[in-house]
Design a protein around this motif. Structure first.
Motif, mmCIF file in Angstrom:
data_model
loop_
_atom_site.group_PDB
_atom_site.id
_atom_site.type_symbol
_atom_site.label_atom_id
_atom_site.label_comp_id
_atom_site.label_asym_id
_atom_site.label_seq_id
_atom_site.Cartn_x
_atom_site.Cartn_y
_atom_site.Cartn_z
ATOM 1 N N THR A 156 0.844 -1.207 0.000
ATOM 2 C CA THR A 156 0.000 0.000 0.000
ATOM 3 C C THR A 156 0.877 1.255 0.000
ATOM 4 O OG1 THR A 156 -1.679 -1.232 1.191
ATOM 5 C CG2 THR A 156 -1.907 1.161 1.201
ATOM 6 N N MET A 157 1.912 1.240 0.834
ATOM 7 C CA MET A 157 2.832 2.405 0.854
ATOM 8 C C MET A 157 3.466 2.604 -0.520
ATOM 9 S SD MET A 157 4.916 2.461 4.429
ATOM 10 C CE MET A 157 5.598 0.843 4.382
ATOM 11 N N GLY A 161 2.313 1.988 -3.381
ATOM 12 C CA GLY A 161 1.354 2.620 -4.292
ATOM 13 C C GLY A 161 1.371 4.142 -4.152
ATOM 14 N N TRP A 162 1.392 4.600 -2.897
ATOM 15 C CA TRP A 162 1.414 6.050 -2.656
ATOM 16 C C TRP A 162 2.750 6.665 -3.094
ATOM 17 C CZ3 TRP A 162 -3.000 8.197 -2.268
ATOM 18 C CH2 TRP A 162 -4.060 7.547 -1.636
ATOM 19 N N ASP A 171 4.653 5.608 -5.446
ATOM 20 C CA ASP A 171 4.657 5.664 -6.911
ATOM 21 C C ASP A 171 3.979 6.962 -7.351
ATOM 22 O OD1 ASP A 171 4.839 4.318 -9.657
ATOM 23 O OD2 ASP A 171 2.708 4.807 -9.515
ATOM 24 N N GLN A 172 2.840 7.248 -6.710
ATOM 25 C CA GLN A 172 2.046 8.419 -7.120
ATOM 26 C C GLN A 172 2.727 9.743 -6.755
ATOM 27 O OE1 GLN A 172 -2.046 7.854 -6.045
ATOM 28 N NE2 GLN A 172 -2.565 9.994 -6.452
ATOM 29 N N TYR A 173 3.303 9.809 -5.558
ATOM 30 C CA TYR A 173 3.765 11.135 -5.087
ATOM 31 C C TYR A 173 5.275 11.291 -4.991
ATOM 32 C CZ TYR A 173 -1.086 12.115 -4.209
ATOM 33 O OH TYR A 173 -2.440 12.334 -4.386
ATOM 34 N N SER A 174 6.036 10.177 -5.029
ATOM 35 C CA SER A 174 7.491 10.322 -4.886
ATOM 36 C C SER A 174 8.253 9.844 -6.105
ATOM 37 C CB SER A 174 7.991 9.532 -3.668
ATOM 38 O OG SER A 174 7.297 9.918 -2.516
#
Ligand code: UFG
Length: 326
Positions: free
Chosen positions: A150-151, A153-154, A156-159
């Protein structure tokens, strides 16, 4: 030459992957705290003894080595232990990964292959299991891997962190061309325990024969460790070539019951396995078999050891070598 930092590279799957990467022309550096791995597994590979909680030291290693990518194995893996000591699993697996991710951010390393597990699916409704099956872990170990996926995924999107999660089914076997093999302490996995039962004559307990399966014992997808290692090489190559974040099952697609594994072990060794039937082990799903079509289709992965008997032969070779030297 691309440089790969392998965390947990002194463990069973990590060391086989580290050596395969070297053979495929990668520059490899292993970090491992040796709490569960073995120094002899990293012979010939640059190695630093480090716990993942040492984020600053990890960032220094990543920057100094100019790592292009990380393959992250370092984790505790025993389902039973995770139910007895969930704090240990959340702190080591999740806490360790957060520390690694912080170090990667600091050193600006943006590619990660992550060891996930079939345990993220819990008791899946559809078997063979496709990657779209919902996360539904039934033990803290599986939950740690869900939290990390889950981390990722985030991130990928923001970092801009590109990652591939490989969800392993039941890793087993050994590389016929190396001295590496399965050496967990304590050992909890079926195939090495069956082989040990033959070597020692002490019966193994089979956990339950009243499941809703053809012979009443649990069904698993046994995947050779070198086929798993090969999946990591393909995944890291894909990321280094600019591939997107993704998640893949890694299994053969064929399920074998515990009793079928017993019979394969008997066939390979020519010995009867001494066993007794005990109660079910808490948290054991009746059937876990991978649908690995996505991995084959997307990364061109093809298992070299699709046959359980061939896998058991390699495990038996290792067990014989080990019992001869111990
Ligand atoms: N088993 C026995 N007796 C034993 C040990 C195992 O009967 O002494 C049975 C288990 O009940 C299960 C099967 O053998 O039905 C396989 O058990 P393992 O402990 O070898 O493996 P698991 O399926 O429990 O777990 C493994 C990995 C996990 C991973 C999972 C995914 O250890 O990390 O595969 O399929 F999540």
């Amino acid at each position: 030459m691309k440089k790969i930092l392998v965390t947990g590279g002194a463990g069973y799957i990590g060391s086989n992957t580290a050596h395969l990467l070297v053979r495929r022309g990668f520059d490899v550096m292993v970090v491992d705290d040796l709490s569960r791995g073995h120094a002899h597994n990293v012979a010939g590979i640059p190695f630093r003894r480090l716990n993942l909680s040492e984020s600053g030291a990890l960032a220094d290693v990543l920057a100094r080595e100019k790592a292009d990518a990380v393959i992250h194995f370092a984790a505790y893996i025993a389902v039973g232990e995770s139910t007895q000591n969930p704090e240990l699993y959340f702190s080591n697996n999740v806490g360790g990964t957060i520390s690694l991710l912080a170090a990667m951010a600091q050193a600006k390393v943006k590619r990660l292959v992550f060891s996930s597990t079939a345990a993220v699916y819990g008791m899946p409704k559809i078997v063979p299991i496709p990657e779209e099956s919902p996360f539904a872990p039934v033990n803290p170990y599986g939950e740690t891997k869900v939290m990390i996926e889950t981390m990722l995924g985030w991130l990928d999107q923001y970092s801009g962190l590109r990652s591939i999660a490989l969800r392993y089914f039941n890793a087993c076997g050994s590389d016929p061309e190396s001295d590496l093999g399965e050496e967990h302490d304590p050992e909890t996995h079926l195939i090495p325990l069956l082989l040990k039962a033959i070597v020692t004559g002490n019966p193994i307990t089979l956990f339950g024969d009243d499941y809703d399966t053809p012979d009443g014992t649990c069904i698993r997808d046994y995947i050779h460790v070198m086929d798993l290692a090969a999946a990591h090489v393909l995944a890291v190559e894909n990321l280094l070539a600019g591939g997107a974040s993704d998640a893949f099952n890694v299994g053969t697609g064929t399920g074998h019951s515990v009793l079928q594994v017993v019979r394969a072990v008997e066939e390979v060794t020519g010995n009867k396995v001494p066993y007794t039937i005990g109660p079910r082990r808490p948290g054991d799903p009746p059937s876990l078999v991978a649908n690995s079509e996505k991995l084959k289709r997307t990364l061109g992965w093809k298992p070299k050891f699709p046959d359980l008997t061939d896998i058991v032969k390699t495990a038996w070779q290792f067990e014989q070598k080990r019992s001869a030297t111990s």
